[in-house]
Design a protein around this motif. Structure first.
Motif, PDB file in Angstrom:
ATOM      1  N   ALA A  21       1.717   0.847   7.638  1.00 12.60           N
ATOM      2  CA  ALA A  21       0.813   0.349   6.641  1.00 12.60           C
ATOM      3  C   ALA A  21       1.381  -0.076   5.166  1.00 12.60           C
ATOM      4  CB  ALA A  21      -0.494   1.561   6.182  1.00 12.60           C
ATOM      5  N   ARG A  22       1.006  -1.225   4.815  1.00 13.31           N
ATOM      6  CA  ARG A  22       1.634  -2.034   3.594  1.00 13.31           C
ATOM      7  C   ARG A  22       0.539  -1.735   2.458  1.00 13.31           C
ATOM      8  NH1 ARG A  22       1.706  -7.072   1.084  1.00 13.31           N
ATOM      9  NH2 ARG A  22       0.824  -7.766   2.967  1.00 13.31           N
ATOM     10  N   VAL A  23       0.916  -1.111   1.365  1.00 13.34           N
ATOM     11  CA  VAL A  23      -0.121  -0.846   0.414  1.00 13.34           C
ATOM     12  C   VAL A  23      -0.151  -2.260  -0.505  1.00 13.34           C
ATOM     13  CG1 VAL A  23      -0.539   0.290  -1.757  1.00 13.34           C
ATOM     14  CG2 VAL A  23       0.584   1.349  -0.050  1.00 13.34           C
ATOM     15  N   THR A  24      -1.539  -2.763  -0.688  1.00  9.35           N
ATOM     16  CA  THR A  24      -1.677  -3.850  -1.647  1.00  9.35           C
ATOM     17  C   THR A  24      -2.706  -3.285  -2.783  1.00  9.35           C
ATOM     18  OG1 THR A  24      -3.588  -4.611  -0.247  1.00  9.35           O
ATOM     19  CG2 THR A  24      -1.763  -5.529   0.175  1.00  9.35           C
ATOM     20  N   GLY A  25      -2.429  -3.536  -4.086  1.00 17.42           N
ATOM     21  CA  GLY A  25      -3.331  -2.999  -5.174  1.00 17.42           C
ATOM     22  C   GLY A  25      -2.790  -1.753  -5.661  1.00 17.42           C
ATOM     23  N   PRO A  26      -3.399  -1.644  -6.904  1.00 15.00           N
ATOM     24  CA  PRO A  26      -2.897  -0.395  -7.853  1.00 15.00           C
ATOM     25  C   PRO A  26      -3.678   0.636  -7.763  1.00 15.00           C
ATOM     26  CG  PRO A  26      -4.540  -1.710  -8.983  1.00 15.00           C
ATOM     27  CD  PRO A  26      -4.318  -2.536  -7.532  1.00 15.00           C
ATOM     28  N   SER A  27      -4.468   0.852  -6.740  1.00 16.63           N
ATOM     29  CA  SER A  27      -5.436   2.158  -6.788  1.00 16.63           C
ATOM     30  C   SER A  27      -4.981   3.421  -6.461  1.00 16.63           C
ATOM     31  CB  SER A  27      -6.728   1.988  -5.916  1.00 16.63           C
ATOM     32  OG  SER A  27      -6.299   2.048  -4.399  1.00 16.63           O
ATOM     33  N   MET A  28      -3.777   3.323  -6.000  1.00 17.40           N
ATOM     34  CA  MET A  28      -3.109   4.815  -5.678  1.00 17.40           C
ATOM     35  C   MET A  28      -1.721   4.950  -6.664  1.00 17.40           C
ATOM     36  SD  MET A  28      -4.397   6.635  -3.766  1.00 17.40           S
ATOM     37  CE  MET A  28      -3.079   7.944  -3.071  1.00 17.40           C
ATOM     38  N   PRO A  30       0.149   6.517  -9.433  1.00 17.17           N
ATOM     39  CA  PRO A  30       1.385   6.351  -9.321  1.00 17.17           C
ATOM     40  C   PRO A  30       2.020   6.724  -7.763  1.00 17.17           C
ATOM     41  CG  PRO A  30       1.113   8.353 -10.709  1.00 17.17           C
ATOM     42  CD  PRO A  30      -0.009   7.934 -10.355  1.00 17.17           C
ATOM     43  N   THR A  31       1.145   7.193  -7.215  1.00 15.64           N
ATOM     44  CA  THR A  31       1.572   7.859  -5.964  1.00 15.64           C
ATOM     45  C   THR A  31       2.275   7.119  -5.031  1.00 15.64           C
ATOM     46  OG1 THR A  31      -0.047   9.706  -5.954  1.00 15.64           O
ATOM     47  CG2 THR A  31       0.910   9.399  -4.034  1.00 15.64           C
ATOM     48  N   VAL A  32       1.549   5.981  -4.760  1.00 16.02           N
ATOM     49  CA  VAL A  32       2.298   4.734  -4.052  1.00 16.02           C
ATOM     50  C   VAL A  32       1.927   3.561  -4.716  1.00 16.02           C
ATOM     51  CG1 VAL A  32       2.158   5.837  -1.634  1.00 16.02           C
ATOM     52  CG2 VAL A  32       0.026   4.618  -2.400  1.00 16.02           C
ATOM     53  N   ARG A  33       2.497   2.537  -4.551  1.00 14.90           N
ATOM     54  CA  ARG A  33       2.371   1.399  -5.414  1.00 14.90           C
ATOM     55  C   ARG A  33       2.288   0.102  -4.393  1.00 14.90           C
ATOM     56  NH1 ARG A  33       6.847   4.149  -8.255  1.00 14.90           N
ATOM     57  NH2 ARG A  33       5.896   5.045  -9.934  1.00 14.90           N
ATOM     58  N   HIS A  34       2.021  -0.969  -5.122  1.00 11.46           N
ATOM     59  CA  HIS A  34       1.632  -2.268  -4.309  1.00 11.46           C
ATOM     60  C   HIS A  34       2.952  -2.655  -3.801  1.00 11.46           C
ATOM     61  CE1 HIS A  34       0.230  -6.267  -3.603  1.00 11.46           C
ATOM     62  NE2 HIS A  34       1.320  -6.824  -3.724  1.00 11.46           N
ATOM     63  N   GLY A  35       2.879  -2.878  -2.261  1.00 13.54           N
ATOM     64  CA  GLY A  35       4.217  -3.060  -1.804  1.00 13.54           C
ATOM     65  C   GLY A  35       4.903  -2.092  -0.998  1.00 13.54           C
ATOM     66  N   ASP A  36       4.468  -0.982  -1.263  1.00 12.45           N
ATOM     67  CA  ASP A  36       5.126   0.502  -0.391  1.00 12.45           C
ATOM     68  C   ASP A  36       4.492   0.224   0.985  1.00 12.45           C
ATOM     69  OD1 ASP A  36       6.020   1.098  -2.883  1.00 12.45           O
ATOM     70  OD2 ASP A  36       4.771   3.043  -2.853  1.00 12.45           O
ATOM     71  N   ARG A  37       5.790   0.567   1.816  1.00 17.13           N
ATOM     72  CA  ARG A  37       5.369   0.886   3.389  1.00 17.13           C
ATOM     73  C   ARG A  37       5.202   2.289   3.746  1.00 17.13           C
ATOM     74  NH1 ARG A  37       4.997  -4.788   4.949  1.00 17.13           N
ATOM     75  NH2 ARG A  37       6.533  -5.839   3.799  1.00 17.13           N
ATOM     76  N   LEU A  38       4.139   2.509   4.386  1.00 17.37           N
ATOM     77  CA  LEU A  38       3.825   3.842   4.749  1.00 17.37           C
ATOM     78  C   LEU A  38       3.785   4.074   6.217  1.00 17.37           C
ATOM     79  CD1 LEU A  38       0.924   4.306   2.345  1.00 17.37           C
ATOM     80  CD2 LEU A  38       3.069   4.952   1.845  1.00 17.37           C
ATOM     81  N   ARG A 109       9.615   2.569   2.468  1.00 15.86           N
ATOM     82  CA  ARG A 109      10.104   1.629   1.540  1.00 15.86           C
ATOM     83  C   ARG A 109       9.195   1.467   0.305  1.00 15.86           C
ATOM     84  NH1 ARG A 109      10.873  -3.718   4.406  1.00 15.86           N
ATOM     85  NH2 ARG A 109      11.938  -4.167   2.216  1.00 15.86           N
ATOM     86  N   PRO A 110       9.644   1.237  -0.758  1.00 18.39           N
ATOM     87  CA  PRO A 110      11.212   1.249  -1.067  1.00 18.39           C
ATOM     88  C   PRO A 110      11.809   2.514  -1.553  1.00 18.39           C
ATOM     89  CG  PRO A 110      10.015   0.362  -2.725  1.00 18.39           C
ATOM     90  CD  PRO A 110       9.002   0.763  -2.030  1.00 18.39           C
ATOM     91  N   ARG A 111      11.114   3.413  -1.527  1.00 16.81           N
ATOM     92  CA  ARG A 111      11.518   4.896  -1.815  1.00 16.81           C
ATOM     93  C   ARG A 111      11.073   5.666  -0.933  1.00 16.81           C
ATOM     94  NH1 ARG A 111       7.646   5.691  -5.902  1.00 16.81           N
ATOM     95  NH2 ARG A 111       6.636   4.155  -4.831  1.00 16.81           N
ATOM     96  N   PRO A 112      12.103   6.184   0.149  1.00 14.60           N
ATOM     97  CA  PRO A 112      11.831   6.862   1.320  1.00 14.60           C
ATOM     98  C   PRO A 112      11.394   8.053   0.779  1.00 14.60           C
ATOM     99  CG  PRO A 112      13.485   5.303   1.855  1.00 14.60           C
ATOM    100  CD  PRO A 112      13.208   5.426   0.406  1.00 14.60           C
ATOM    101  N   GLY A 113      10.588   9.024   1.467  1.00 16.53           N
ATOM    102  CA  GLY A 113      10.343  10.419   1.307  1.00 16.53           C
ATOM    103  C   GLY A 113       8.793  10.716   1.360  1.00 16.53           C
TER     104      GLY A 113
END
Length: 120
Positions: A21-28, A30-38, A109-113
């Motif tokens: 999944a790719r995150v779009t938007g700011p709702s999550m 600081p946990t996940v950010r726009h553009g993060d891949r999950l 991505r971009p910060r694995p973990g």
């Protein structure tokens, strides 16, 4: 299809056991950010736990797939979901109960973990 006990429209499950999944938007933030891949694992109805970060669908808007945190468990396998960013309310406060269809396992991505716990 997942049919919630709320009388709303059926909610489609995830198509495979594992999805990206790719995150779009700011709702999550600081946990996940726009553009993060999950990396997400399909979840059977009623298996979500409070505090899980999930992919969820709202019976009122089954076409909308969101990344949110489970705030509380409700009747009929539905959940109350909220974003970690308190300024954005595109969650159960706007759309009502949700059906958790997948649990976020990790950020790739971009910060694995693993994901951080909910903000205080």
């Amino acid at each position: 299809m997942i049919t919630p006990h709320t009388g709303e429209r059926p909610v489609p499950p995830l198509p495979t056991v594992w999805v990206l999944a790719r995150v779009t938007g700011p709702s999550m933030t600081p946990t996940v950010r726009h553009g993060d891949r999950l990396l997400v694992r399909r979840l059977r109805p009623g298996r979500a736990r409070v505090g899980d970060v999930v992919l969820a669908r709202f019976p009122a808007r089954p076409d909308l797939l969101v990344v949110k945190r489970v705030h509380r468990l409700l009747d009929g396998g539905t959940v109350d979901v909220r974003g970690d960013n308190g300024l954005v309310t595109d969650d159960s406060r706007a759309y009502g109960p949700a059906v958790a269809v997948g649990r976020v396992v990790a950020r790739l991505r971009p910060r694995p973990g693993r994901l951080a716990p909910p903000p205080a």
